[in-house]
Design an enzyme around this catalytic site. Structure first.
Site, PDB file in Angstrom:
ATOM      1  N   CYS A 185       5.791  -2.565  13.182  1.00 23.44           N
ATOM      2  CA  CYS A 185       4.598  -2.458  12.648  1.00 23.44           C
ATOM      3  C   CYS A 185       3.408  -2.731  13.522  1.00 23.44           C
ATOM      4  CB  CYS A 185       4.388  -3.533  11.579  1.00 23.44           C
ATOM      5  SG  CYS A 185       4.703  -5.295  11.987  1.00 23.44           S
TER       6      CYS A 185
ATOM      7  N   CYS B  88      10.899 -10.888  10.512  1.00 27.05           N
ATOM      8  CA  CYS B  88       9.920 -10.895   9.731  1.00 27.05           C
ATOM      9  C   CYS B  88      10.322 -11.006   8.191  1.00 27.05           C
ATOM     10  CB  CYS B  88       9.097  -9.557   9.945  1.00 27.05           C
ATOM     11  SG  CYS B  88       7.821  -9.375   8.635  1.00 27.05           S
TER      12      CYS B  88
ATOM     13  N   GLY C  44       0.874  -1.240   0.201  1.00 30.00           N
ATOM     14  CA  GLY C  44       0.058   0.170  -0.013  1.00 30.00           C
ATOM     15  C   GLY C  44       0.699   1.300   0.051  1.00 30.00           C
TER      16      GLY C  44
END
Length: 388
Positions: free
Chosen positions: A205, A99, A11
């Site tokens: 995040c 991650c 995004g």
């Protein structure tokens, strides 16, 4: 050879421009939005929903399909669970490295290859490989090498330092050779201005807009304990828990002639040792001990037979590289001798190794070596040595 490419769409502008460049070069492009965390703030707003809507709008604009994949459970087990365990133990982890290793370049990579029939994956990371941004120089008989991006501020090889060579061999970094301003300008030129104007997400995040202290307090029980002056041995204040503090961090202790900084955390006694002054000698060391490393390519010549290998080191991605000598022990752990002492080397963070812009891989730091203590008789000042 590489026809179908699955690109991670977040995004944001980096993945938007990456998808555009892939489509422009004629690849069959499929977008994937990775849902790694269910983040809903106090008002009931979920930032991930907005990111997914932005990803959908991008893929409609580019006429490419988009799939949302739920990795929430995997992220919790392989990233967030370890993050909490480390903080409870008084260790400062790096969830971004985990991650990338476990989710983006393992779960996502294998999903794309095995279920979406991808020839390669692509991401919006600022990094390069010797195979080129679109794998145009791919050679099945050659080792893949992770290389630094030309934008030193945005270079993300530090966070990619534990991904597998298997995944890297089939990864495209379409914007890896560009700078952030170039990416934003290109986005505006090709009609993706909304992504260029979008505020960039920073930090961890899953913390969202909350303060880190507020966030971590929701998961780890507060256990107050003493701040102890390392020089005098006396208690100088109280802390609210080891997990709220990291090595080198300034402490909020009133009534002191100069600020205190965290030196060491002791889980058994719940004591945090503090040093007075930002440049206290005990905060500096030129030796590091690490766990067994994860190599993309091991530095040439490294072996468990005590051979010394020269390369460059950093444990914070924004800091300059420092020359070092590395020895692998018989237990496959590393001993690292730095060319100059560094401040606040932190257990749980990662020692990342480079040479000639290649990132070899990294190893989690077990502990710093003995601190550098300068004597007046030696005629060496800490400040000149630490900055030289």
């Amino acid at each position: 050879m590489f026809r179908r490419v699955v690109v991670g769409i977040s995004g944001g502008v980096d993945s938007a421009v990456s998808a555009y460049l892939l489509k422009k070069r004629g690849f069959e492009v499929c977008g994937v939005f990775m849902k790694n965390w269910d983040l809903i703030d106090e008002s009931g707003y979920c930032s991930g929903e907005q990111d997914f809507e932005d990803a959908q709008r991008l893929c409609r604009t580019l006429s490419i399909p988009l799939e949302e994949i739920n990795f929430v459970k995997d992220y919790w087990v392989e990233v967030f669970g370890n993050f909490l365990k480390d903080y409870e133990a008084g260790i400062t982890p790096n969830p971004d490295i985990l991650c990338n290793r476990h989710i983006k370049f393992n779960r996502f990579f294998h999903h794309a290859r095995e279920r979406l029939d991808a020839d390669a994956i692509a991401t919006g990371h600022y990094a390069r490989t010797n195979f080129g941004p679109f794998l145009e120089r791919y050679n099945e008989n050659e080792k893949v090498r992770l290389q630094m991006a030309p934008d030193p501020i945005k270079d993300q090889t530090f966070f990619l330092s534990q991904i597998s060579a298997e995944a890297l061999r089939r990864t495209m970094f379409p914007i890896g050779a560009l700078t952030k301003p170039q990416v934003k300008r290109l986005a505006i030129e090709v009609g993706l201005e909304a992504y260029a104007r979008k505020k960039e997400s920073m930090g961890i995040c899953f913390v969202g807009k909350r303060s880190f202290q507020q966030f971590i307090g929701e998961y780890i029980e507060t256990k107050p304990g003493p701040f102890v002056d390392v020089d005098s041995g006396r208690e100088v204040g109280q802390h609210a828990g080891l997990h709220h503090w990291t090595v080198g961090q300034k402490c909020k202790i009133g009534g002191c002639p100069q600020p205190y900084y965290v030196l060491r955390k002791h889980r058994a006694s719940n004591v945090i040792e503090v040093a007075s002054g930002h440049d206290h000698p005990l905060l500096y060391t030129d030796m590091v001990y690490t766990e067994q490393p994860v190599w993309i390519n091991a530095p040439p010549g490294l072996s468990s037979e005590g051979r010394v290998v020269r390369c460059e080191f950093r444990f914070q991605h924004t800091k300059p590289l420092v020359g070092c000598s590395v020895i692998e022990t018989h237990g496959r752990q590393l001993f690292v001798k730095l060319d100059r002492p560094l401040r606040a080397i932190t257990p749980g963070q990662y020692a990342v190794f480079y040479r000639n812009e290649e990132c070899f891989g990294s190893a989690r730091i077990l502990q710093p070596g003995p601190s550098i203590v300068y004597s007046a008789a030696a005629g060496v000042s800490l400040k000149s040595e630490a900055s030289g």
